[in-house]
Structures are given as structure tokens and as C-alpha cells.
Design a protein around this motif. Structure first.
Motif, PDB file in Angstrom:
ATOM      1  N   ARG A  25       2.551  -0.704   7.884  1.00 40.47           N
ATOM      2  CA  ARG A  25       2.881   0.077   6.690  1.00 40.47           C
ATOM      3  C   ARG A  25       2.494   1.536   6.918  1.00 40.47           C
ATOM      4  O   ARG A  25       1.377   1.830   7.344  1.00 40.47           O
ATOM      5  N   VAL A  27       1.250   4.990   5.790  1.00 40.09           N
ATOM      6  CA  VAL A  27       0.432   5.456   4.667  1.00 40.09           C
ATOM      7  C   VAL A  27       0.371   6.982   4.583  1.00 40.09           C
ATOM      8  O   VAL A  27      -0.128   7.529   3.604  1.00 40.09           O
ATOM      9  N   THR A  83       0.191   4.719  10.400  1.00 36.91           N
ATOM     10  CA  THR A  83       0.242   3.353   9.880  1.00 36.91           C
ATOM     11  C   THR A  83      -1.178   2.804   9.706  1.00 36.91           C
ATOM     12  O   THR A  83      -2.140   3.356  10.243  1.00 36.91           O
ATOM     13  N   CYS A  84      -1.269   1.690   8.985  1.00 37.75           N
ATOM     14  CA  CYS A  84      -2.566   1.017   8.842  1.00 37.75           C
ATOM     15  C   CYS A  84      -3.106   0.647  10.221  1.00 37.75           C
ATOM     16  O   CYS A  84      -4.308   0.750  10.481  1.00 37.75           O
ATOM     17  N   MET A 188      -8.577   5.533   4.917  1.00 39.81           N
ATOM     18  CA  MET A 188      -7.282   5.057   4.405  1.00 39.81           C
ATOM     19  C   MET A 188      -7.029   5.652   3.016  1.00 39.81           C
ATOM     20  O   MET A 188      -5.923   6.136   2.725  1.00 39.81           O
ATOM     21  N   GLU A 192      -3.957   8.197   1.880  1.00 38.21           N
ATOM     22  CA  GLU A 192      -3.033   7.844   0.788  1.00 38.21           C
ATOM     23  C   GLU A 192      -3.093   8.866  -0.342  1.00 38.21           C
ATOM     24  O   GLU A 192      -2.065   9.188  -0.944  1.00 38.21           O
ATOM     25  N   THR A 195      -1.245  11.951   0.788  1.00 36.01           N
ATOM     26  CA  THR A 195       0.187  11.660   0.808  1.00 36.01           C
ATOM     27  C   THR A 195       0.760  11.677  -0.604  1.00 36.01           C
ATOM     28  O   THR A 195       1.839  12.230  -0.840  1.00 36.01           O
TER      29      THR A 195
END
Length: 213
Positions: A25, A27, A83-84, A188, A192, A195
Motif C-alpha cells: 500500500r 502511503v 509503501t508500507c 508511518m 500519512e 500526505t
């Protein structure tokens, strides 16, 4: 060579698809490639900044200093989609946030340890060191450190326990390690949040640690 069992593969396919959708995914987006390196680097500066900012959940504001060890950063953050999986590769360890309060005398000892190691990821401070790893000078928020003044340091539990020659951190007046606040999770969350605000992930070299002859 053993051929994969088609029936087993079919059974596992939906689980693999679900895991892949989580692991890969996207992010966020990195504005540039960021690697670690001494005495300071784009990646170590970024992670130290994230730690320092994350201390707000304990202190209500960022810590005076952020600190992460170069050895805890295990991969490059490459330019483009994040990505994760990328974040897990960079931060594979189960390290968690620890916010410690140190007297100036011990903060100076911490700076000496960082100098001896040739640099680490720091935020909120500026250190001048020699090529041989001696500390020449240090400031926190642009000011010299007084022995009796208290400063807050946002780091990880691994370092707060005095590992990697960071024994000064054991002398903390206060220590707060909120449950579940893994460095990976904090990073993380930061990606996010940036973003969601329409921003790319970026970093810059600021002369946080400079080497002088």
C-alpha cells in the motif's frame, strides 16, 4: 524441482492478495532518495525529526532533542512512492519512543558519546566534533548547555536503556515510554499525515553535526 501444488496455491491466493495489498500500500511520496551516513544524513535527520515531534504525545510539545542511532536504519528511502514495505525495510526493529529528561551534565556526556561514534541522527541540536570523535561544542535550540538545566530527549527504548554507548541516558531524571508507540508506527503516521496535507516527504542537510580538523 518440486512444482507448487495448484490447489494449495489457489487456497492461499486470496490471503496473499490481502497481505500484498497491505504491504505494498502506498502511503506517501519521497521527494528525493534519502540514505543514512555520518556525521549526519537526510534519512537520519528525518527520523530524528519524527521522534522529536512525536514527543508531543508525552510533553504536549516537541522534545528539545531527537536522537536515533544510524544502526537502526536498515535501508534507503528511495525517491517516489513510499509503501508500507519500504518503511518496514528501513525500520525493521520493534523499537519504541522513549522521552527522557536529562540534566545538562549528562546531556554533555550524551553528546560526547555521539561525537565518539562519528555522529548519529539528531534533531534540535548542533554539535561540532573532530575527525577523531571528540566533542568541540554543542548547542540546544541555539543555546549552550548548562550543567543543571533540564532538557528533554526523544529517542528509542533501545538507546534509553544505555545501549550503543549511550549510558548517559540511564541517568534520566524522568523517563516516559508510551505503550505501543513504535518508531515504525510513528514514522508511518508522519508519512500519512504529510500526505493528507498534500506534502511530499523531504529532508535536508543542516549542519547538525559538523566535523572540524
Amino acid at each position: 524441482i518440486v512444482a507448487p501444488d495448484a490447489e494449495a496455491m489457489a487456497l492461499l491466493a486470496p490471503y496473499k492478495a490481502k497481505i500484498d495489498s497491505m504491504v505494498y500500500r502506498v502511503v506517501g511520496t519521497a521527494e528525493m532518495s534519502m540514505d543514512k551516513g555520518a556525521p549526519e544524513s537526510l534519512l537520519s535527520n528525518l527520523v530524528a525529526d519524527v521522534l522529536r515531534g512525536a514527543a508531543a504525545q508525552v510533553l504536549g510539545k516537541p522534545a528539545d532533542m531527537g536522537l536515533v542511532n544510524m544502526g537502526g536504519l536498515r535501508n534507503v528511502l528511495t525517491e517516489g512512492p513510499i509503501t508500507c514495505s519500504n518503511i518496514y525495510e528501513i525500520l525493521p526493529f520493534e523499537n519504541s519512543l522513549c522521552v527522557v529528561t536529562l540534566k545538562g551534565v549528562y546531556l554533555k556526556q550524551l553528546f560526547e558519546s555521539i561525537a565518539a561514534r562519528g555522529g548519529e541522527g539528531v534533531s534540535g541540536v548542533k554539535l561540532r566534533i573532530t575527525k577523531r570523535g571528540k566533542l568541540l561544542g554543542a548547542t540546544v535550540a541555539g543555546k549552550p548547555v548548562a550543567d543543571d538545566n533540564l532538557s528533554t530527549v526523544a529517542t528509542i527504548d533501545y538507546l534509553a536503556d544505555g545501549i550503543s554507548d549511550m549510558t548517559a541516558l540511564i541517568q534520566a531524571e524522568k523517563r516516559d515510554c508510551p505503550p505501543g508507540a513504535t518508531l515504525r508506527g510513528l514514522f508511518m503516521d508522519y508519512v500519512e499525515q504529510q500526505t493528507a496535507a498534500g506534502k511530499k516527504i523531504t529532508s535536508r542537510m543542516e549542519g547538525r553535526i559538523t566535523v572540524e580538523d
